[in-house]
Write a protein that holds these residues in place. Sequence first.
Motif, PDB file in Angstrom:
ATOM      1  N   ASP A 141     -19.920  45.821 -50.821  1.00 16.81           N
ATOM      2  CA  ASP A 141     -21.320  46.121 -50.548  1.00 16.81           C
ATOM      3  C   ASP A 141     -21.926  44.613 -50.561  1.00 16.81           C
ATOM      4  O   ASP A 141     -22.856  44.368 -49.558  1.00 16.81           O
ATOM      5  CB  ASP A 141     -21.946  46.931 -51.090  1.00 16.81           C
ATOM      6  CG  ASP A 141     -21.556  46.794 -53.002  1.00 16.81           C
ATOM      7  OD1 ASP A 141     -20.986  45.982 -53.158  1.00 16.81           O
ATOM      8  OD2 ASP A 141     -21.951  47.859 -53.416  1.00 16.81           O
ATOM      9  N   ILE A 142     -21.779  43.878 -51.458  1.00 15.58           N
ATOM     10  CA  ILE A 142     -22.445  42.685 -51.797  1.00 15.58           C
ATOM     11  C   ILE A 142     -21.575  41.655 -52.276  1.00 15.58           C
ATOM     12  O   ILE A 142     -20.832  41.720 -53.102  1.00 15.58           O
ATOM     13  CB  ILE A 142     -23.656  42.712 -52.811  1.00 15.58           C
ATOM     14  CG1 ILE A 142     -24.696  43.887 -52.276  1.00 15.58           C
ATOM     15  CG2 ILE A 142     -24.445  41.650 -53.031  1.00 15.58           C
ATOM     16  CD1 ILE A 142     -25.567  44.487 -53.344  1.00 15.58           C
ATOM     17  N   LEU A 143     -21.623  40.307 -51.865  1.00 20.69           N
ATOM     18  CA  LEU A 143     -20.993  39.184 -52.136  1.00 20.69           C
ATOM     19  C   LEU A 143     -21.843  38.185 -52.989  1.00 20.69           C
ATOM     20  O   LEU A 143     -23.027  37.925 -52.518  1.00 20.69           O
ATOM     21  CB  LEU A 143     -20.399  38.232 -50.824  1.00 20.69           C
ATOM     22  CG  LEU A 143     -19.685  37.043 -51.403  1.00 20.69           C
ATOM     23  CD1 LEU A 143     -18.281  37.642 -51.574  1.00 20.69           C
ATOM     24  CD2 LEU A 143     -19.430  36.293 -49.980  1.00 20.69           C
ATOM     25  N   THR A 144     -21.539  38.207 -54.186  1.00 19.60           N
ATOM     26  CA  THR A 144     -22.171  37.405 -55.280  1.00 19.60           C
ATOM     27  C   THR A 144     -21.286  36.123 -55.713  1.00 19.60           C
ATOM     28  O   THR A 144     -21.597  35.285 -55.128  1.00 19.60           O
ATOM     29  CB  THR A 144     -22.451  38.081 -56.358  1.00 19.60           C
ATOM     30  OG1 THR A 144     -23.371  39.309 -56.225  1.00 19.60           O
ATOM     31  CG2 THR A 144     -23.409  37.368 -57.547  1.00 19.60           C
ATOM     32  N   LEU A 145     -20.585  36.194 -56.513  1.00 17.56           N
ATOM     33  CA  LEU A 145     -19.557  35.076 -56.933  1.00 17.56           C
ATOM     34  C   LEU A 145     -18.292  35.043 -56.099  1.00 17.56           C
ATOM     35  O   LEU A 145     -17.618  34.213 -56.119  1.00 17.56           O
ATOM     36  CB  LEU A 145     -19.381  35.144 -58.487  1.00 17.56           C
ATOM     37  CG  LEU A 145     -20.552  34.963 -59.364  1.00 17.56           C
ATOM     38  CD1 LEU A 145     -20.207  35.325 -60.839  1.00 17.56           C
ATOM     39  CD2 LEU A 145     -21.249  33.993 -59.150  1.00 17.56           C
ATOM     40  N   GLY A 146     -17.929  36.280 -55.606  1.00 10.82           N
ATOM     41  CA  GLY A 146     -16.951  36.444 -54.620  1.00 10.82           C
ATOM     42  C   GLY A 146     -15.618  36.554 -55.579  1.00 10.82           C
ATOM     43  O   GLY A 146     -14.298  36.692 -54.808  1.00 10.82           O
ATOM     44  N   ARG A 147     -15.730  36.805 -56.758  1.00 11.05           N
ATOM     45  CA  ARG A 147     -14.395  37.019 -57.385  1.00 11.05           C
ATOM     46  C   ARG A 147     -13.689  38.443 -57.167  1.00 11.05           C
ATOM     47  O   ARG A 147     -12.620  38.467 -57.121  1.00 11.05           O
ATOM     48  CB  ARG A 147     -14.796  37.112 -58.856  1.00 11.05           C
ATOM     49  CG  ARG A 147     -15.220  35.503 -59.345  1.00 11.05           C
ATOM     50  CD  ARG A 147     -15.760  35.684 -60.843  1.00 11.05           C
ATOM     51  NE  ARG A 147     -16.390  34.457 -61.126  1.00 11.05           N
ATOM     52  CZ  ARG A 147     -16.872  34.034 -62.353  1.00 11.05           C
ATOM     53  NH1 ARG A 147     -17.310  34.953 -63.146  1.00 11.05           N
ATOM     54  NH2 ARG A 147     -17.598  33.028 -62.527  1.00 11.05           N
ATOM     55  N   THR A 148     -14.503  39.621 -56.896  1.00 17.53           N
ATOM     56  CA  THR A 148     -13.995  40.641 -56.593  1.00 17.53           C
ATOM     57  C   THR A 148     -13.154  40.762 -55.298  1.00 17.53           C
ATOM     58  O   THR A 148     -12.138  41.143 -55.077  1.00 17.53           O
ATOM     59  CB  THR A 148     -14.936  41.865 -56.679  1.00 17.53           C
ATOM     60  OG1 THR A 148     -15.724  41.891 -57.625  1.00 17.53           O
ATOM     61  CG2 THR A 148     -14.338  43.172 -56.512  1.00 17.53           C
ATOM     62  N   ALA A 149     -13.936  40.299 -54.324  1.00 17.65           N
ATOM     63  CA  ALA A 149     -13.396  40.058 -53.009  1.00 17.65           C
ATOM     64  C   ALA A 149     -12.145  39.253 -52.870  1.00 17.65           C
ATOM     65  O   ALA A 149     -11.063  39.484 -52.390  1.00 17.65           O
ATOM     66  CB  ALA A 149     -14.363  39.367 -51.810  1.00 17.65           C
ATOM     67  N   TYR A 150     -11.992  37.848 -53.621  1.00 17.16           N
ATOM     68  CA  TYR A 150     -10.986  37.174 -53.720  1.00 17.16           C
ATOM     69  C   TYR A 150      -9.721  37.653 -54.272  1.00 17.16           C
ATOM     70  O   TYR A 150      -8.736  37.710 -53.789  1.00 17.16           O
ATOM     71  CB  TYR A 150     -11.422  35.811 -54.553  1.00 17.16           C
ATOM     72  CG  TYR A 150     -10.577  34.809 -54.325  1.00 17.16           C
ATOM     73  CD1 TYR A 150     -10.400  33.855 -53.114  1.00 17.16           C
ATOM     74  CD2 TYR A 150      -9.436  34.428 -55.277  1.00 17.16           C
ATOM     75  CE1 TYR A 150      -9.642  32.891 -52.874  1.00 17.16           C
ATOM     76  CE2 TYR A 150      -8.421  33.462 -54.804  1.00 17.16           C
ATOM     77  CZ  TYR A 150      -8.670  32.609 -53.908  1.00 17.16           C
ATOM     78  OH  TYR A 150      -7.725  31.602 -53.293  1.00 17.16           O
ATOM     79  N   ALA A 151      -9.961  38.460 -55.372  1.00 13.49           N
ATOM     80  CA  ALA A 151      -8.733  39.137 -56.060  1.00 13.49           C
ATOM     81  C   ALA A 151      -8.533  40.089 -55.232  1.00 13.49           C
ATOM     82  O   ALA A 151      -6.813  40.163 -55.030  1.00 13.49           O
ATOM     83  CB  ALA A 151      -9.174  39.631 -57.366  1.00 13.49           C
ATOM     84  N   SER A 152      -9.267  40.786 -54.520  1.00 18.07           N
ATOM     85  CA  SER A 152      -8.782  41.931 -53.553  1.00 18.07           C
ATOM     86  C   SER A 152      -7.925  41.106 -52.611  1.00 18.07           C
ATOM     87  O   SER A 152      -7.043  41.880 -51.967  1.00 18.07           O
ATOM     88  CB  SER A 152      -9.856  42.768 -52.997  1.00 18.07           C
ATOM     89  OG  SER A 152     -10.582  43.325 -53.867  1.00 18.07           O
ATOM     90  N   ALA A 153      -8.428  39.997 -51.892  1.00 16.07           N
ATOM     91  CA  ALA A 153      -7.623  39.463 -50.890  1.00 16.07           C
ATOM     92  C   ALA A 153      -6.255  38.835 -51.458  1.00 16.07           C
ATOM     93  O   ALA A 153      -5.403  39.033 -50.610  1.00 16.07           O
ATOM     94  CB  ALA A 153      -8.540  38.329 -50.353  1.00 16.07           C
ATOM     95  N   LEU A 154      -6.161  38.519 -52.570  1.00 14.17           N
ATOM     96  CA  LEU A 154      -4.772  38.043 -53.143  1.00 14.17           C
ATOM     97  C   LEU A 154      -3.690  39.172 -53.093  1.00 14.17           C
ATOM     98  O   LEU A 154      -2.677  38.925 -52.760  1.00 14.17           O
ATOM     99  CB  LEU A 154      -5.103  37.295 -54.511  1.00 14.17           C
ATOM    100  CG  LEU A 154      -5.919  35.936 -54.590  1.00 14.17           C
ATOM    101  CD1 LEU A 154      -5.963  35.359 -55.945  1.00 14.17           C
ATOM    102  CD2 LEU A 154      -5.063  34.944 -53.688  1.00 14.17           C
ATOM    103  N   LEU A 155      -4.433  40.241 -53.746  1.00 14.38           N
ATOM    104  CA  LEU A 155      -3.240  41.487 -53.776  1.00 14.38           C
ATOM    105  C   LEU A 155      -2.959  41.821 -52.496  1.00 14.38           C
ATOM    106  O   LEU A 155      -2.025  42.319 -52.221  1.00 14.38           O
ATOM    107  CB  LEU A 155      -4.149  42.579 -54.592  1.00 14.38           C
ATOM    108  CG  LEU A 155      -4.205  42.136 -56.203  1.00 14.38           C
ATOM    109  CD1 LEU A 155      -5.202  43.574 -56.742  1.00 14.38           C
ATOM    110  CD2 LEU A 155      -3.012  42.127 -56.870  1.00 14.38           C
ATOM    111  N   LEU A 156      -4.004  41.906 -51.512  1.00 12.45           N
ATOM    112  CA  LEU A 156      -3.422  42.482 -50.240  1.00 12.45           C
ATOM    113  C   LEU A 156      -2.701  41.468 -49.576  1.00 12.45           C
ATOM    114  O   LEU A 156      -1.481  41.984 -48.968  1.00 12.45           O
ATOM    115  CB  LEU A 156      -4.784  42.888 -49.218  1.00 12.45           C
ATOM    116  CG  LEU A 156      -5.409  44.055 -49.875  1.00 12.45           C
ATOM    117  CD1 LEU A 156      -6.988  44.061 -49.187  1.00 12.45           C
ATOM    118  CD2 LEU A 156      -4.810  45.201 -49.340  1.00 12.45           C
ATOM    119  N   LYS A 157      -2.850  40.377 -49.778  1.00 15.54           N
ATOM    120  CA  LYS A 157      -1.837  39.168 -49.016  1.00 15.54           C
ATOM    121  C   LYS A 157      -0.456  39.316 -49.603  1.00 15.54           C
ATOM    122  O   LYS A 157       0.439  39.127 -48.838  1.00 15.54           O
ATOM    123  CB  LYS A 157      -2.547  37.715 -49.108  1.00 15.54           C
ATOM    124  CG  LYS A 157      -1.716  36.689 -48.459  1.00 15.54           C
ATOM    125  CD  LYS A 157      -2.074  36.995 -46.916  1.00 15.54           C
ATOM    126  CE  LYS A 157      -1.247  35.854 -46.013  1.00 15.54           C
ATOM    127  NZ  LYS A 157      -1.421  36.197 -44.487  1.00 15.54           N
TER     128      LYS A 157
END
Length: 202
Positions: A141-157
């Motif tokens: 929903d919201i990008l703040t520090l990007g840590r949630t999105a980045y961790a999710s991206a690492l796991l999906l990659k």
Amino acid sequence: MRFEYLTFLVYSPRGKNTVAVQSKNIEGRIKNGEAGFTDHLSLRLKENNLHTYFEDATLVPVPRSSPQVDGAVYPSLIIAENLVKNGIGNSVTNCLSRTEAIAKSSSKFSADQRNSVSTHLNSLKVEPLIISEPTIIIVDDILTLGRTAYASALLLKEAYPDKEIKIFCPMRTRSFNEPESLTDIKRDFLRAGLNDNVQLPD
């Protein structure tokens, strides 16, 4: 490793002007799972020719800070489903889950207090479902520090090494801004930062 992201609106939780207040109202609509918001957002994405960002992609919603409970609002899933309903993205693949509760970001006022990338990595799990699309777009929903999105991206990659992994969030936090417009389109890359953080371009 870097991952491309797209955000569309500004969220200014500590701003005082009219636009900042409007951004807080929109944030509330998103958190409450209001589907009408995403319908309007889909139109705006198309008007700005940003629907191409979602071509040949499945959308993967980011879970909330605790394991999902039946009947609870799941904002990122609602966003993803309504984007696809409006012709943005091919499908939704709900393959990312939270295995244990972590502190809510909204309860922490400084970056140092918020969950690190490692905290997210250790509390998220990917269910390896079959994905035919060449691109996976993480939806939060919201990008703040990007840590949630980045961790999710690492796991999906890690789970889908042959896929392109991207990120989409309707809003990006700019805490003390007094924005002149709600629309603030940002398209750039998240990168690994120092001390278990994420490097944002600005």
